[in-house]
Design an enzyme around this catalytic site. Sequence first.
Site, PDB file in Angstrom:
ATOM      1  N   SER A  22       0.836  -1.187   0.000  1.00 41.31           N
ATOM      2  CA  SER A  22       0.000   0.000   0.000  1.00 41.31           C
ATOM      3  C   SER A  22       0.871   1.236   0.000  1.00 41.31           C
ATOM      4  O   SER A  22       1.906   1.274   0.679  1.00 41.31           O
ATOM      5  CB  SER A  22      -0.919   0.005   1.228  1.00 41.31           C
ATOM      6  OG  SER A  22      -1.787   1.118   1.198  1.00 41.31           O
ATOM      7  N   GLY A  23       0.487   2.231  -0.788  1.00 44.43           N
ATOM      8  CA  GLY A  23       1.191   3.498  -0.841  1.00 44.43           C
ATOM      9  C   GLY A  23       0.255   4.648  -0.561  1.00 44.43           C
ATOM     10  O   GLY A  23      -0.896   4.461  -0.135  1.00 44.43           O
ATOM     11  N   GLY A  24       0.731   5.861  -0.826  1.00 42.90           N
ATOM     12  CA  GLY A  24      -0.059   7.033  -0.513  1.00 42.90           C
ATOM     13  C   GLY A  24      -1.290   7.177  -1.386  1.00 42.90           C
ATOM     14  O   GLY A  24      -2.272   7.807  -1.000  1.00 42.90           O
ATOM     15  N   THR A  27      -3.799   0.921  -2.956  1.00 38.01           N
ATOM     16  CA  THR A  27      -3.377  -0.370  -2.423  1.00 38.01           C
ATOM     17  C   THR A  27      -3.364  -1.377  -3.560  1.00 38.01           C
ATOM     18  O   THR A  27      -4.218  -1.339  -4.448  1.00 38.01           O
ATOM     19  CB  THR A  27      -4.346  -0.843  -1.319  1.00 38.01           C
ATOM     20  OG1 THR A  27      -4.382   0.140  -0.286  1.00 38.01           O
ATOM     21  CG2 THR A  27      -3.883  -2.178  -0.720  1.00 38.01           C
ATOM     22  N   VAL A  28      -2.364  -2.267  -3.533  1.00 37.78           N
ATOM     23  CA  VAL A  28      -2.232  -3.275  -4.585  1.00 37.78           C
ATOM     24  C   VAL A  28      -2.540  -4.650  -3.993  1.00 37.78           C
ATOM     25  O   VAL A  28      -1.990  -5.031  -2.959  1.00 37.78           O
ATOM     26  CB  VAL A  28      -0.822  -3.258  -5.198  1.00 37.78           C
ATOM     27  CG1 VAL A  28      -0.716  -4.297  -6.311  1.00 37.78           C
ATOM     28  CG2 VAL A  28      -0.501  -1.869  -5.733  1.00 37.78           C
ATOM     29  N   LYS A  42      -4.544  -2.639  -8.693  1.00 37.04           N
ATOM     30  CA  LYS A  42      -4.289  -1.380  -7.988  1.00 37.04           C
ATOM     31  C   LYS A  42      -5.622  -0.687  -7.738  1.00 37.04           C
ATOM     32  O   LYS A  42      -6.326  -0.309  -8.670  1.00 37.04           O
ATOM     33  CB  LYS A  42      -3.364  -0.490  -8.818  1.00 37.04           C
ATOM     34  CG  LYS A  42      -2.994   0.827  -8.148  1.00 37.04           C
ATOM     35  CD  LYS A  42      -1.980   1.575  -9.013  1.00 37.04           C
ATOM     36  CE  LYS A  42      -1.526   2.861  -8.371  1.00 37.04           C
ATOM     37  NZ  LYS A  42      -0.502   3.547  -9.197  1.00 37.04           N
ATOM     38  N   ASP A 136       8.941   8.534 -14.340  1.00 34.88           N
ATOM     39  CA  ASP A 136       9.181   8.138 -12.947  1.00 34.88           C
ATOM     40  C   ASP A 136       9.962   6.821 -12.900  1.00 34.88           C
ATOM     41  O   ASP A 136       9.605   5.894 -12.185  1.00 34.88           O
ATOM     42  CB  ASP A 136       7.866   8.003 -12.180  1.00 34.88           C
ATOM     43  CG  ASP A 136       8.076   8.020 -10.659  1.00 34.88           C
ATOM     44  OD1 ASP A 136       9.130   8.518 -10.219  1.00 34.88           O
ATOM     45  OD2 ASP A 136       7.190   7.545  -9.930  1.00 34.88           O
TER      46      ASP A 136
END
Length: 763
Positions: A22-24, A27-28, A42, A136
């Site tokens: 999970s990131g900002g 969630t994956v 995702k 990125d």
Amino acid sequence: MSLRSGDPEEIGGYPLEARLGSGGMGTVFLGRTASGRPVAIKLIHQQFADDDEFRTRFRQEVAAARRVSGAFTAAVVDADPEGPHPWMATTYIEGPTLAQRIARRGPTGGAELRSLAIGLAEALRDIHRADVVHRDLKPSNVVLSAEGPRVIDFGISRAADQQTLTMTGRVIGTPPFMSPEQLQNPRGVGPSSDVFSLGTLLVYAATGQGPFDADSPYMTAYQVVHEPPALDLVPPALRAAVEPCLTKDPAARPSVDELLVLLRDLPAELEVVAGGGRTRDVATEHHLRRDTGAGTGGASGSDGAGASAAPGPRRRRWRPALAAAAVIAVLATGVALLNAGSDGTSDEPDGKGRNVAATGEAALPGGFRPWRQDVPAGKAKIPEEVRCLPGGDSVYCGGGGVVATRVRASDGKRLWTAAGPGIPVQDMYLAGLATAGGHGDGKQPDATPGKNPRNPKNPDRTVIGYRIAAEGSGLPDEVVALDGERGKELWSAPFGAHSAAVAGPGAAEAVVTGSTVLTVDVTGTRAEGRDARSGRKLWTVPVPAGEQCAPVGAGGRAYLLCAPKAQVQAGEVRRVTVRGVDLGSGRPGRSFGLDGPVEPLGADRGRLVLARQRVGEIGVVEYDAVIRLDARGGKVATTKLPRTYGGVPRLVDGTVYFTEQSGRASAVDATSGKLRWARHTGVEGAAGPAAGPGALYFGSAGGKVAALAPRDGKRLWSTDPKVDGSAELRPIPRVTFVGRAAIVSGENNLLYAFDTAKPPKSG
């Protein structure tokens, strides 16, 4: 990672099996198609679903990912960017991210590095042919699958014919991997920006550090825009291809097709420049878990790094302070640089702008379970403390009556033990591990390990130890080499044991650098270099007349630290000299005079770091300065500490930790001399810290371990002692790591292991 309470059971008709991260931004999850094919899904966090700007960005991500779906990316299986809770499903790619790979095993080299470079360039070629700019490209967005590298996460990418979407007030990206134009004019970013990012990524893969790393994201950004890249440790053949990519002018960079021509001409086995090594900044587990590996599979097993490794180079030069301050002010007021990527993940867990790759959790050795054993002391019957070094699936431990023993990390089984010859022997030590791949002709060896036909998972390792004869025995002190696979003694040779008098209590009598063993001969008049595997003497060079010398190894380089014999014998060393030693010829380099006595601590940013000693009022050794010596550049910088520190100094990733007998530890910046923090570890008689998964680990002679957060020294947890121990402080840590497993040594030849994610409960 299993599903949590509150996680959905299915998304878009795909049943969910696990949470991948999970990131900002989202969630994956791991899901399954109707046919059973695994997919990574995702799911955008609900708070962003009503954000029109973010939803537009997510539509662009889905569209870009669909345009470039191919052999080098995660193909889009399904998506619903317009739904009330947007999501996208992509092919599930099994394998670690590049960030995880380097965090566990250190920088890449040889054929692995060449394949990675070509594979990433081919991936970028296909992305650009689809008229998409990724924008990125960073270690956590590269997945190392069995079929080759895959580029994931098009969250801030754009089609070349679209206007760049820049979230209001922010430049989006990760500073160490961003191009100058991305920092200065994000709407003008084109394919050449990705070429720049690829150049930084390949430098990172080869050295473990980026070419523009600094101590904050703002200064990192300043370096990207204004400073030349640091490429000293990049293999020369790769450097020739990478350097044009890092030109500030986008028009002067090669296209991906031109870069591929250069990369395909690389030698099949890229050399690794001595001095490169593992370059992790350890951080708390909270930070370690922030690499979601979106669209990737679980982490693969890790292979232990070498016996020791040194940080790669960081930036060397700064613009005038006024100019730097101006850039910081512009960045602070004009834009907010995001360390987090498009899904909120970070490549800089310590928040200081360095690509330290402390992302994702290290894996346990296969079949691991906690274990404990006491290593038999053999005929010597002098159990004391053993100290260990990791190598492959094992740790190699020495001391306490044994020259060395190989212990399997997963279950503690001793695969072999080379016991001491019995009395009279005063002590035994483990000097280091050498890996095959040396030329055998005295030339600087390749760092690429040779294959071991008996055990392909482990390269040919040579274990180097030494034994100190008891006083009055008439026996020589000897360096001993053992075959790492079976423990058979390969050779031994006498040497002169005087290092501690010259270089302090932590000084080694034998130094292992690459596949060369450096010692001083019995007479103390010559330095000797030997091939670690055969013991063949490669060269000898005379020690300066009237001086007594000790071998020093740091950062893949070798040195001689010398002091006047008269001062050494009187116990009043006031002046020392340091000379670099060419491992190919033994030829000493330029001599640097330092006020002494000094104690070598290791390497940082390509420089030898030493702590200057002084004797306090009650006869206790203290340290009042840190010295940084650049033998190649001919520079010496002495930083006077604002106060003196006692205890044992140890260098870990640019910080000198002074650990006192009481257990108090002080963290001092090796460059500025400023105190970062001071804390009580709760471990009396703690040896110097070891950097491991998510923390600094301090161990006592009794086997107690405390884990402290590197950023502020906060104690995360501690264990109970295992035995009664009161051994004196030594600079060599009592904790080492194979993946996530901590192997702890203590008094009476204690050796035990536990999972750092599940430490033994205290009390």
